[in-house]
Design a protein around this motif. Structure first.
Motif, short mmCIF file in Angstrom:
data_model
loop_
_atom_site.label_atom_id
_atom_site.label_comp_id
_atom_site.label_asym_id
_atom_site.label_seq_id
_atom_site.Cartn_x
_atom_site.Cartn_y
_atom_site.Cartn_z
N GLY A 1 0.85 -1.19 0.00
CA GLY A 1 0.00 0.00 0.00
C GLY A 1 0.87 1.23 0.00
N SER A 2 2.07 1.09 0.51
CA SER A 2 3.17 2.05 0.44
C SER A 2 4.45 1.27 0.17
CB SER A 2 3.30 2.84 1.75
OG SER A 2 2.22 3.73 1.92
N PRO A 3 5.44 1.88 -0.49
CA PRO A 3 6.68 1.16 -0.81
C PRO A 3 7.59 1.02 0.41
CG PRO A 3 6.84 3.42 -1.55
CD PRO A 3 5.45 3.26 -1.02
N HIS A 4 8.18 -0.18 0.56
CA HIS A 4 9.01 -0.44 1.73
C HIS A 4 10.29 -1.19 1.38
CE1 HIS A 4 6.47 0.97 5.02
NE2 HIS A 4 5.46 0.62 4.23
N TYR A 5 11.32 -0.82 2.10
CA TYR A 5 12.64 -1.45 2.05
C TYR A 5 12.83 -2.14 3.40
CZ TYR A 5 17.86 -1.36 1.73
OH TYR A 5 19.19 -1.66 1.70
N VAL A 6 13.22 -3.41 3.39
CA VAL A 6 13.34 -4.18 4.63
C VAL A 6 14.75 -4.77 4.73
CG1 VAL A 6 12.49 -6.13 5.98
CG2 VAL A 6 10.89 -4.78 4.60
N ALA A 7 15.47 -4.41 5.78
CA ALA A 7 16.83 -4.89 5.98
C ALA A 7 16.95 -5.57 7.34
CB ALA A 7 17.83 -3.74 5.87
N LEU A 8 17.57 -6.73 7.38
CA LEU A 8 17.80 -7.45 8.63
C LEU A 8 19.01 -6.86 9.34
CD1 LEU A 8 16.16 -9.51 6.79
CD2 LEU A 8 17.16 -11.29 8.24
N LYS A 9 18.89 -6.73 10.68
CA LYS A 9 19.95 -6.15 11.49
C LYS A 9 20.13 -6.93 12.78
CE LYS A 9 21.03 -2.47 9.00
NZ LYS A 9 22.41 -2.21 8.50
N THR A 10 21.29 -6.75 13.39
CA THR A 10 21.51 -7.20 14.77
C THR A 10 21.75 -5.96 15.61
OG1 THR A 10 23.89 -7.47 14.35
CG2 THR A 10 22.49 -9.41 14.05
N VAL B 1 11.13 -4.13 15.21
CA VAL B 1 11.18 -3.33 13.99
C VAL B 1 11.30 -1.84 14.32
CG1 VAL B 1 9.96 -2.69 11.87
CG2 VAL B 1 9.76 -5.03 12.76
N ARG B 2 12.16 -1.17 13.57
CA ARG B 2 12.25 0.29 13.63
C ARG B 2 12.18 0.82 12.19
NH1 ARG B 2 17.32 1.97 17.25
NH2 ARG B 2 16.35 4.03 16.97
N THR B 3 11.51 1.97 12.01
CA THR B 3 11.21 2.47 10.67
C THR B 3 11.51 3.95 10.50
OG1 THR B 3 9.44 0.82 10.43
CG2 THR B 3 9.38 2.71 8.93
N TYR B 4 12.15 4.27 9.38
CA TYR B 4 12.29 5.65 8.92
C TYR B 4 11.23 5.85 7.85
CZ TYR B 4 14.27 9.85 6.76
OH TYR B 4 14.45 11.12 6.27
N GLU B 5 10.32 6.84 8.07
CA GLU B 5 9.21 7.05 7.15
C GLU B 5 9.42 8.25 6.25
OE1 GLU B 5 5.05 6.70 7.97
OE2 GLU B 5 5.45 5.82 9.94
N ARG B 6 9.21 8.04 4.95
CA ARG B 6 9.20 9.17 4.01
C ARG B 6 7.95 10.01 4.32
NH1 ARG B 6 6.84 7.18 -1.89
NH2 ARG B 6 4.81 6.54 -1.09
N GLY B 7 8.00 11.28 4.03
CA GLY B 7 6.86 12.15 4.32
C GLY B 7 6.92 12.70 5.73
#
Length: 260
Positions: A137-146, A185-191
């Motif tokens: 519904g919105s574009p997302h980039y998903v990266a695995l982290k430690t 999960v942590r997210t940086y949101e455009r907009g």
């Protein structure tokens, strides 16, 4: 002129909601929207929504990002506007409403503070090196982290959102750490152009990406922790398409008021 508004939050993702059922939306002042969402000079929010009438659905959702621009689908915003519609007496236990990415079904708890929102089906997941890229519904980039709790999400998320691949249209950047019994999960949101306490379409994308990553099919249920609380995702996955997707979590009224 004074505007009545309501402030809602879903797992810390906060929104200004305005009942606009009596007249259609027109001539939206994007600068005004941005000012209302400003955390020092306005009400403060990750976004603003208008709830309008629709002749084929219970209501229609119009979502604006905190920068004042019309946004793509917002999952937690969708859950909050369902709670708002119940508060207004437009719906009771369930609803079908229209959003920018199409119709959505949702069910809501008796007390109006927990919403299960059906999201769009997803059949395409791309890769960007080690990361997953998909649209929920919105574009997302998903990266695995430690050690995600110590990651500089603002700097790393912003560098991806504005790199040569994504800077023109923008992308939401999600970082995920598998904790065994849940995903963090942590997210940086455009907009918003910052880290938010939660992102509904983001955690949906993360749950799908991790199911693909772990080759997990069938009926999948995922518990997710974000900075603002707990969210649950469930869907059916046959190895090709994610269907019957539900984003489940809290949606609570914070306060209401008037603003010029």
């Amino acid at each position: 002129m004074k505007i009545n508004f309501f402030k809602y939050q879903g797992a810390g993702n906060d929104f200004i909601l305005i009942d606009h059922t009596e007249s259609p939306i027109k001539n939206i002042d994007n600068e005004l929207v941005a000012n209302l969402c400003h955390r020092r000079f306005g009400i403060g929010a990750d976004g603003l929504m208008f709830l309008t009438a629709h002749d084929q659905y219970d209501f229609e959702m119009h979502y604006f990002n905190a920068d004042g621009n019309l946004g793509s689908m917002c999952g937690n915003g969708g859950r909050c506007i369902v709670a708002f519609a119940k508060h207004l007496g437009i719906i009771n236990k369930e609803t079908n409403f229209l959003a920018v990415d199409g119709p959505h079904y949702a069910r809501i708890s008796e007390n109006g503070e927990w919403v299960d929102l059906q999201m769009i089906d997803v059949a395409t997941i791309d890769r960007d090196k080690e990361a997953y890229v998909l649209n929920t519904g919105s574009p997302h980039y998903v990266a695995l982290k430690t050690d995600l709790k110590n990651l500089d999400v603002f700097q790393e998320g912003r560098s991806i959102r504005y790199n040569e691949t994504y800077k023109e249209k923008g992308i939401n950047v999600n970082f995920v750490e598998d904790k065994g019994d849940h995903l963090f999960v942590r997210t940086y949101e455009r907009g918003v152009e910052d880290e938010t306490y939660a992102c509904g379409t983001g955690v949906t994308a993360v749950a799908m990406a991790m199911a693909k990553h772990n080759e997990q099919t069938g009926h999948v249920k995922t518990d997710i922790k974000v900075l603002g609380g707990d969210i649950k995702i469930e869907f059916d996955y046959d190895g090709e398409t994610f269907s019957n997707v539900f984003l489940c979590g809290p949606a609570k009224l914070v306060f209401e008021g008037e603003v010029d």
